[in-house]
Design an enzyme around this catalytic site. Structure first.
Site, PDB file in Angstrom:
ATOM      1  CG  MET A 276      -1.852  -1.021   1.098  1.00 26.13           C
ATOM      2  SD  MET A 276      -2.801  -1.039   2.597  1.00 26.13           S
ATOM      3  CE  MET A 276      -1.859  -1.870   3.821  1.00 26.13           C
ATOM      4  NE  ARG A 344     -10.413  -5.375   9.389  1.00 26.11           N
ATOM      5  CZ  ARG A 344     -11.777  -6.467   8.999  1.00 26.11           C
ATOM      6  NH1 ARG A 344     -12.502  -5.699   8.589  1.00 26.11           N
ATOM      7  NH2 ARG A 344     -11.142  -7.406   8.841  1.00 26.11           N
ATOM      8  CG  ASP A 597      -2.771  18.604 -11.566  1.00 27.82           C
ATOM      9  OD1 ASP A 597      -2.838  19.699 -11.578  1.00 27.82           O
ATOM     10  OD2 ASP A 597      -3.318  17.894 -10.485  1.00 27.82           O
TER      11      ASP A 597
END
Length: 631
Positions: A276, A344, A597
């Protein structure tokens, strides 16, 4: 009123006020923000001397004679106060949170390379962390509000000297069904038996490699044998331990099959976790190995590797090899998020409640407790935090502004123009030219003229009439107007397309992306997510594209240091009656625009180039750019 007031008192904004404490036995009342009605003050479990209580009582009564009390002020606003939900752990999307993870400490007895430097990290002072009494107090409140499962984490929770006592006391809370622990496993051989006697129900063990030398390299510590011994002890004691393995490319993907083989004789649940890429970490997005890629690797060796049933709140997709004692799971945080069923909550070691692992908004329950906040108002504060939980975690939505801006501009982008002009200085004459021409050749021969580019429309379904010797224009009707192609008569097949693009960013931006120091965040991960969402919205952006159901979208954004560029690859797949070339091209285009961007604040000298279809399969014609031919 306490200085710790951190949230407004208006319940319509899902906030709660932290009220001034009153001594035990005082006749003063207060208005509960949780219910909106006057109630007797509930004293927190804090010891006070009688003299202190009398002093506080006298001071409160003196102030009440000269100005409206806090209670009177709240009573005057009572009509405006909207009571908070009677279920503070249910968010605005109907998700009821029954699972709480409590971090017991920031300390750890390993120094994993991807987690911290060799010398460790700066820790907070002990006074900033929750005490054991505060942990137990909050655990009880959460259980009374509906939490049924608690997992103790860290840092490394087993470095707490009172870990066994904490487990025993939390386990004794009525209505709690399950208490577990997530550990690196180094001291399980010493602590697991007493923890089991204290009531420990489940064990998760973090282990990223099955190779002793690699373990020592990653963690900068010895101990692989102790971890494996701890796993085997857990099995002997009747647990089915979960082994959490974060997969990272060029790190441990060569051990995927080794972990599966580990389940042959051990009743364990190996769980592969997708890397992640949090904003601010120092890892590169191209290290992500997707769930589907992992399954493909495993099925090459075990073709009968199959899926198992999953529960409604399971974060792991369960699989197994027939005949093996254990099983394998995949936590697909990035490619197939499970935000819709998330139940959670997290409590950090310093007492902040986090409603989302990806979120940066936190509410300090520690400060509320130490300011003598009443239990009702503490519950209201928890409810305020839960009510602000987003539908999806932040990194999924972060690219939406780019997609939205492009969506609003689509009418301008695709505005019909009968003619396009190429302007040069000293205009003196117009030349009408065919629509298809070599602009470089013409501009070199006529550098001072204005050229009008006239579009020719095909009105007949013959190659000769169109002036096109290769194919017909299927998006044009008999009158020369645009139309959507009727695909109802086409065969339903599995279709695939791959597109690529390159963004030349220069050495300065390359360095900032490599060290993940761009102010707007992790450029590669955000570009990847923008590309995925762009592919899904292709039919909204391009007027004549069909709205089709995609079965797979993969976007990779890779930093090429030596070329000072970001290479983007998009692969899209569906089973349908029309291809996905446009979806793949849209994916890499949106990803490239996102790179621009996020980097333009550093320099506008950025070039988006080589956006092209790389290959396609599944329709009447296959295309492979590597061979540069149509089959």
């Amino acid at each position: 009123m306490n200085a710790i007031l951190r949230v407004g008192i208006l319940a319509r904004n899902a906030a709660a006020a932290i009220t001034t404490s009153y001594p035990t036995g005082s006749s003063n009342n207060y208005v509960s923000i949780a219910t909106g009605v006057a109630a007797t003050k509930t004293q927190l479990p804090v010891e006070k001397s009688a003299s202190t209580a009398n002093t506080h009582s006298a001071t409160a009564n003196t102030i009440a004679e000269h100005k409206p009390s806090f209670v009177q002020q709240q009573n005057s606003k009572q009509a405006k106060v909207k009571p908070i939900s009677s279920q503070p752990l249910t968010d605005t999307f109907g998700r009821h949170h029954t699972y709480l993870r409590i971090s017991l400490t920031e300390r750890c007895n390993l120094r994993c390379q991807y987690c911290m430097p060799a010398e460790g990290v700066q820790l907070q002072s002990k006074s900033n962390l929750l005490t054991t009494e505060e942990i137990l107090y909050l655990a009880r409140i959460f259980v009374e509000q509906g939490v049924r499962k608690i997992r103790l984490t860290g840092g490394e929770p087993t470095v707490r000297r009172d870990i066994v006592d904490i487990i025993a006391k939390i386990k004794s809370i009525p209505k709690l069904d399950n208490i577990g622990i997530t550990t690196n496993g180094l001291v399980l051989t010493r602590l697991l038996v007493p923890m089991q006697r204290a009531g420990l129900d489940a064990v998760n063990i973090s282990l990223d490699t099955l190779r002793p030398e690699r373990f020592e390299e990653i963690t900068r510590r010895k101990g692989w044998e102790r971890v494996i011994a701890g796993i085997d002890l857990a099995i002997q004691l009747g647990y089915k331990p979960k082994l959490n393995c974060v997969l990272m490319r060029n790190f441990n993907e060569d051990e995927i099959c080794d972990f599966v083989e580990f389940t042959r004789d051990r009743d364990v649940d190996v769980r592969f976790i997708e890397y992640m890429p949090f904003t601010g970490n120092k890892w590169q997005t191209d290290r992500l190995i997707s769930f589907k890629e992992s399954v493909e690797i495993i099925q090459k060796r075990w073709p009968d590797f199959k899926a198992l049933p999953n529960g409604p709140n399971d974060t792991s997709k369960a699989y197994s090899v027939p005949g093996y004692k254990g099983q394998v799971g995949f936590i697909t945080s990035m490619t197939e998020h499970f935000c819709g069923t998330c139940n959670r909550l997290r409590l950090t070691a310093d007492g902040n409640i986090k409603v989302c692992l990806f979120g940066n908004k936190e509410f300090s329950l520690r400060d509320a407790i130490r300011s003598k906040c009443s239990e009702d108002d503490l519950i209201a504060l928890i409810g305020a935090a839960v009510s602000r939980k987003k539908k999806q975690h932040a990194d999924i939505n972060i690219h939406n502004n780019t997609v939205t801006r492009l969506h609003h501009k689509k009418s301008e982008i695709f505005e019909s123009r009968r003619e396009q002009r190429i302007n040069y200085p000293k205009i003196s004459k117009d030349f009408s030219l065919p629509y298809t021409f070599d602009t470089n050749l013409i501009s070199s021969q006529f550098p001072k003229y204005n050229f009008k580019q006239i579009r020719s429309f095909c009105t007949k379904n013959t190659d000769g009439d169109c002036g096109n010797n290769s194919t017909n224009l299927t998006h044009v009707d008999a009158t020369g107007k645009a139309q959507m192609v009727d695909v109802s008569v086409k065969e339903t097949t599995k279709r695939f397309a791959e597109a690529r693009a390159t963004v030349l960013v220069g050495p300065k931006i390359t360095k900032l992306i490599h060290t993940n120091n761009m102010k707007k965040g992790d450029v590669l991960s955000v570009a990847q997510l923008a590309g995925i969402m762009g592919a899904k919205r292709t039919s909204e952006l391009i007027p004549l594209c069909h709205n089709i159901t995609l079965s797979s979208v993969k976007v990779e954004a890779k930093l090429v240091m030596e070329m000072y560029s970001v290479d983007i690859c998009g692969r899209v797949q569906c089973t349908g009656q029309t291809g996905v070339e446009m979806e793949a091209l849209t994916a890499v285009t949106l990803a490239a625009l996102t790179v621009y961007d996020m980097c333009k604040a550093v320099s506008h000298d950025i070039t988006i180039t080589d956006i092209k279809l790389w290959n396609k399969t599944g329709g009447k014609r296959n295309f492979e750019r590597n061979q540069n031919k149509v089959d």
